[in-house]
Design a protein around this motif. Structure first.
Motif, PDB file in Angstrom:
ATOM      1  N   ALA A 245      53.274   8.409  60.230  1.00  0.00           N
ATOM      2  CA  ALA A 245      52.940   7.227  61.036  1.00  0.00           C
ATOM      3  C   ALA A 245      51.444   7.174  61.287  1.00  0.00           C
ATOM      4  O   ALA A 245      50.834   8.186  61.665  1.00  0.00           O
ATOM      5  CB  ALA A 245      53.694   7.242  62.357  1.00  0.00           C
ATOM      6  N   LEU A 246      50.856   6.006  61.065  1.00  0.00           N
ATOM      7  CA  LEU A 246      49.424   5.803  61.263  1.00  0.00           C
ATOM      8  C   LEU A 246      49.240   4.765  62.378  1.00  0.00           C
ATOM      9  O   LEU A 246      49.643   3.612  62.240  1.00  0.00           O
ATOM     10  CB  LEU A 246      48.785   5.306  59.961  1.00  0.00           C
ATOM     11  CG  LEU A 246      47.303   4.938  59.959  1.00  0.00           C
ATOM     12  CD1 LEU A 246      46.454   6.069  60.520  1.00  0.00           C
ATOM     13  CD2 LEU A 246      46.853   4.591  58.553  1.00  0.00           C
ATOM     14  N   VAL A 247      48.648   5.200  63.488  1.00  0.00           N
ATOM     15  CA  VAL A 247      48.431   4.343  64.656  1.00  0.00           C
ATOM     16  C   VAL A 247      46.975   3.890  64.655  1.00  0.00           C
ATOM     17  O   VAL A 247      46.066   4.719  64.728  1.00  0.00           O
ATOM     18  CB  VAL A 247      48.747   5.099  65.965  1.00  0.00           C
ATOM     19  CG1 VAL A 247      48.491   4.207  67.174  1.00  0.00           C
ATOM     20  CG2 VAL A 247      50.189   5.596  65.955  1.00  0.00           C
ATOM     21  N   CYS A 248      46.758   2.566  64.564  1.00  0.00           N
ATOM     22  CA  CYS A 248      45.400   2.022  64.476  1.00  0.00           C
ATOM     23  C   CYS A 248      45.010   1.333  65.774  1.00  0.00           C
ATOM     24  O   CYS A 248      45.819   0.632  66.388  1.00  0.00           O
ATOM     25  CB  CYS A 248      45.303   1.030  63.317  1.00  0.00           C
ATOM     26  SG  CYS A 248      45.732   1.739  61.705  1.00  0.00           S
ATOM     27  N   ASP A 249      43.754   1.498  66.167  1.00  0.00           N
ATOM     28  CA  ASP A 249      43.249   0.910  67.412  1.00  0.00           C
ATOM     29  C   ASP A 249      43.083  -0.596  67.337  1.00  0.00           C
ATOM     30  O   ASP A 249      42.855  -1.249  68.370  1.00  0.00           O
ATOM     31  CB  ASP A 249      41.885   1.523  67.764  1.00  0.00           C
ATOM     32  CG  ASP A 249      42.021   2.786  68.600  1.00  0.00           C
ATOM     33  OD1 ASP A 249      43.149   3.142  68.977  1.00  0.00           O
ATOM     34  OD2 ASP A 249      40.977   3.415  68.878  1.00  0.00           O
ATOM     35  N   LEU A 266      51.265   4.957  48.176  1.00  0.00           N
ATOM     36  CA  LEU A 266      52.213   5.085  49.280  1.00  0.00           C
ATOM     37  C   LEU A 266      52.829   3.725  49.617  1.00  0.00           C
ATOM     38  O   LEU A 266      52.128   2.715  49.641  1.00  0.00           O
ATOM     39  CB  LEU A 266      51.500   5.644  50.522  1.00  0.00           C
ATOM     40  CG  LEU A 266      50.835   7.012  50.356  1.00  0.00           C
ATOM     41  CD1 LEU A 266      50.085   7.381  51.627  1.00  0.00           C
ATOM     42  CD2 LEU A 266      51.875   8.063  50.009  1.00  0.00           C
ATOM     43  N   ARG A 267      54.101   3.722  49.860  1.00  0.00           N
ATOM     44  CA  ARG A 267      54.799   2.499  50.230  1.00  0.00           C
ATOM     45  C   ARG A 267      54.818   2.351  51.760  1.00  0.00           C
ATOM     46  O   ARG A 267      54.995   3.329  52.477  1.00  0.00           O
ATOM     47  CB  ARG A 267      56.236   2.528  49.704  1.00  0.00           C
ATOM     48  CG  ARG A 267      56.356   2.611  48.181  1.00  0.00           C
ATOM     49  CD  ARG A 267      57.784   2.957  47.799  1.00  0.00           C
ATOM     50  NE  ARG A 267      58.179   4.250  48.383  1.00  0.00           N
ATOM     51  CZ  ARG A 267      59.436   4.668  48.458  1.00  0.00           C
ATOM     52  NH1 ARG A 267      60.434   3.901  48.011  1.00  0.00           N
ATOM     53  NH2 ARG A 267      59.720   5.851  48.999  1.00  0.00           N
ATOM     54  N   ASP A 271      57.034   5.196  52.995  1.00  0.00           N
ATOM     55  CA  ASP A 271      56.288   6.459  53.001  1.00  0.00           C
ATOM     56  C   ASP A 271      55.368   6.598  54.209  1.00  0.00           C
ATOM     57  O   ASP A 271      55.016   7.712  54.603  1.00  0.00           O
ATOM     58  CB  ASP A 271      55.445   6.570  51.716  1.00  0.00           C
ATOM     59  CG  ASP A 271      56.280   6.520  50.459  1.00  0.00           C
ATOM     60  OD1 ASP A 271      57.358   7.150  50.451  1.00  0.00           O
ATOM     61  OD2 ASP A 271      55.874   5.839  49.497  1.00  0.00           O
ATOM     62  N   LEU A 272      54.966   5.461  54.781  1.00  0.00           N
ATOM     63  CA  LEU A 272      54.004   5.492  55.881  1.00  0.00           C
ATOM     64  C   LEU A 272      54.208   4.271  56.763  1.00  0.00           C
ATOM     65  O   LEU A 272      54.113   3.129  56.307  1.00  0.00           O
ATOM     66  CB  LEU A 272      52.568   5.489  55.334  1.00  0.00           C
ATOM     67  CG  LEU A 272      51.439   5.551  56.368  1.00  0.00           C
ATOM     68  CD1 LEU A 272      51.418   6.912  57.067  1.00  0.00           C
ATOM     69  CD2 LEU A 272      50.090   5.268  55.695  1.00  0.00           C
ATOM     70  N   ARG A 329      57.432  -5.603  63.529  1.00  0.00           N
ATOM     71  CA  ARG A 329      57.586  -6.309  62.254  1.00  0.00           C
ATOM     72  C   ARG A 329      57.919  -5.302  61.153  1.00  0.00           C
ATOM     73  O   ARG A 329      58.493  -4.256  61.436  1.00  0.00           O
ATOM     74  CB  ARG A 329      56.316  -7.107  61.949  1.00  0.00           C
ATOM     75  CG  ARG A 329      55.985  -8.183  63.009  1.00  0.00           C
ATOM     76  CD  ARG A 329      54.934  -9.149  62.498  1.00  0.00           C
ATOM     77  NE  ARG A 329      54.611 -10.185  63.486  1.00  0.00           N
ATOM     78  CZ  ARG A 329      53.514 -10.202  64.233  1.00  0.00           C
ATOM     79  NH1 ARG A 329      52.627  -9.208  64.137  1.00  0.00           N
ATOM     80  NH2 ARG A 329      53.289 -11.180  65.089  1.00  0.00           N
ATOM     81  N   GLY A 330      57.569  -5.624  59.937  1.00  0.00           N
ATOM     82  CA  GLY A 330      58.053  -4.834  58.812  1.00  0.00           C
ATOM     83  C   GLY A 330      57.281  -3.591  58.457  1.00  0.00           C
ATOM     84  O   GLY A 330      57.648  -2.887  57.502  1.00  0.00           O
ATOM     85  N   SER A 331      56.194  -3.270  59.175  1.00  0.00           N
ATOM     86  CA  SER A 331      55.363  -2.141  58.773  1.00  0.00           C
ATOM     87  C   SER A 331      55.808  -0.806  59.344  1.00  0.00           C
ATOM     88  O   SER A 331      55.174   0.208  59.096  1.00  0.00           O
ATOM     89  CB  SER A 331      53.898  -2.393  59.158  1.00  0.00           C
ATOM     90  OG  SER A 331      53.739  -2.377  60.571  1.00  0.00           O
ATOM     91  N   THR A 332      56.888  -0.806  60.123  1.00  0.00           N
ATOM     92  CA  THR A 332      57.384   0.459  60.699  1.00  0.00           C
ATOM     93  C   THR A 332      58.855   0.624  60.375  1.00  0.00           C
ATOM     94  O   THR A 332      59.629  -0.338  60.371  1.00  0.00           O
ATOM     95  CB  THR A 332      57.188   0.480  62.233  1.00  0.00           C
ATOM     96  OG1 THR A 332      57.722  -0.720  62.803  1.00  0.00           O
ATOM     97  CG2 THR A 332      55.700   0.582  62.588  1.00  0.00           C
ATOM     98  N   ALA A 333      59.231   1.887  60.120  1.00  0.00           N
ATOM     99  CA  ALA A 333      60.619   2.240  59.795  1.00  0.00           C
ATOM    100  C   ALA A 333      60.754   3.745  59.996  1.00  0.00           C
ATOM    101  O   ALA A 333      59.767   4.462  60.143  1.00  0.00           O
ATOM    102  CB  ALA A 333      60.941   1.859  58.344  1.00  0.00           C
ATOM    103  N   PRO A 334      61.991   4.265  60.006  1.00  0.00           N
ATOM    104  CA  PRO A 334      62.147   5.718  60.097  1.00  0.00           C
ATOM    105  C   PRO A 334      61.470   6.418  58.925  1.00  0.00           C
ATOM    106  O   PRO A 334      61.387   5.865  57.823  1.00  0.00           O
ATOM    107  CB  PRO A 334      63.679   5.894  60.028  1.00  0.00           C
ATOM    108  CG  PRO A 334      64.230   4.594  60.520  1.00  0.00           C
ATOM    109  CD  PRO A 334      63.274   3.545  60.028  1.00  0.00           C
ATOM    110  N   PRO A 335      60.946   7.622  59.159  1.00  0.00           N
ATOM    111  CA  PRO A 335      60.298   8.352  58.059  1.00  0.00           C
ATOM    112  C   PRO A 335      61.290   8.722  56.974  1.00  0.00           C
ATOM    113  O   PRO A 335      62.477   8.961  57.266  1.00  0.00           O
ATOM    114  CB  PRO A 335      59.711   9.587  58.745  1.00  0.00           C
ATOM    115  CG  PRO A 335      60.542   9.754  59.967  1.00  0.00           C
ATOM    116  CD  PRO A 335      60.969   8.398  60.403  1.00  0.00           C
TER     117      PRO A 335
END
Length: 338
Positions: A245-249, A266-267, A271-272, A329-335
């Motif tokens: 997971a990449l958390v952006c400011d 990476l997808r 993948d991320l 939205r669609g940019s997060t999902a279980p690893p």
């Protein structure tokens, strides 16, 4: 009224109404009660309306020592967020007969030249982002009635501070990613010395340390697509276990991270998972659409102007941070399973 005149004057109104110029000033300045009769006041108003007379506000303000002008000091307008802040501030200002001058710091942050020669002589007050504090000092805006945005309430230069509830926004991001099962995080932090970004880093660390087995790495980049791409690509390609997971400011940082992930094959989100913070228009322009925290920029500007008006009137400004909320939205999902 003189036929050659292009604009009616208070003398013209006085002649038509059959009163003195002093009486016209009292009536149109709404200070007539107890000084002239209601009948006279009505006659003056009718004469002014008939002639299309409008007071010379600039001259009146000069006499009173007020310009009814507020300066909004922000970083360079590189995102739509501060345009929204201006829109909100200008809307409230207009309702109260004020104008707002927008002053972006030339380089985003850093010293700036006083555009007025003497800001104190040209302005009634200032609303300033803490991200443009150096510019504020350069124009001596801190010597005027001042409201700070995104600023530490305990150490603010201003007579009032107005903040979005950034801490709660970061909490919502962390809880969302943790609930999906993420335990290895990378924080792509804004490389800007500002209280609001310190809050983001501190809150993210605080939330993740509540859960056993989490790991948090941090890299920093200026808020630009190119810098985010370079920094994120280097971090994601580093040896060792890759974060899930990449958390952006900021949403612009997230957009750079998208391209970095794709360069590395990476997808997203398989993948991320990537999150942003702002909910700019680009959050729905990139694919998949970005999970981010929506900040109400216009409400932020409105509250800033409301607070400054309260300060100028000697009233207590509104209190309480402005709520924010996570938009999934669609940019997060279980690893993915290892």
């Amino acid at each position: 009224m003189a036929r050659g005149s292009t604009r009616p004057t208070s003398r013209d109104v006085a002649q038509v109404a059959g009163v003195s110029q002093a009486a016209v000033s009292l009536v149109l300045g709404d200070k007539w009660r107890g000084r002239v009769s209601e009948t006279t006041a009505e006659r003056v108003r009718e004469a002014a309306q008939e002639l299309g007379y409008r007071p010379n506000l600039a001259a009146r303000n000069l006499r009173l020592g007020h310009t009814r002008t507020v300066l909004l000091v922000v970083p360079a307008l590189t995102t739509e967020f501060f345009a929204g802040v201006y829109t909100g501030a200008a809307r409230v200002a207009a309702e109260h007969g004020f104008g707002v001058v927008l002053y972006p710091s030339p380089e985003g942050i850093g010293p700036a030249r006083d555009p007025f020669g003497s800001a104190a002589a040209a302005l009634d007050g200032v609303i300033a982002s803490s991200m443009a504090a150096d510019a504020l000092t350069a124009i001596r805006g801190d010597q005027l009635p001042l409201v700070m945005l995104d600023s530490d309430p305990e150490g603010s230069l201003g007579a009032a501070t107005v903040n979005l509830d950034i801490r709660d926004g970061v909490r919502q991001v962390a809880e969302h990613l943790l609930s999906l099962g993420h335990r290895h995080f990378l924080h792509l932090a804004a490389d800007i010395p500002s209280w609001t970004f310190e809050v983001r880093a501190h809150e993210l660390t605080a939330q993740l340390t509540k859960v056993a087995g989490t790991r948090l790495d941090t890299v920093r980049a200026p808020i630009s697509f190119e810098d985010a791409l370079s920094v994120a690509e280097t971090a994601l390609a580093a040896p060792g276990p890759r974060p899930t997971a990449l958390v952006c400011d900021d949403d612009k940082l997230a957009a750079g991270a998208y391209k970095a992930a794709r360069r590395l094959g990476l997808r997203i989100p398989e993948d991320l998972s990537i999150t942003g913070l702002d909910d700019l228009a680009l959050a729905q322009a990139i694919d998949p659409e970005l999970t981010t925290v929506r900040l109400d920029a216009e409400r932020f500007g409105e509250r800033g102007m409301e607070a400054l008006l309260a300060v100028l009137d000697g009233r207590t400004p509104p209190v309480g941070d402005i709520p924010v909320h996570l938009v999934v939205r669609g940019s997060t999902a279980p690893p993915s399973s290892p």
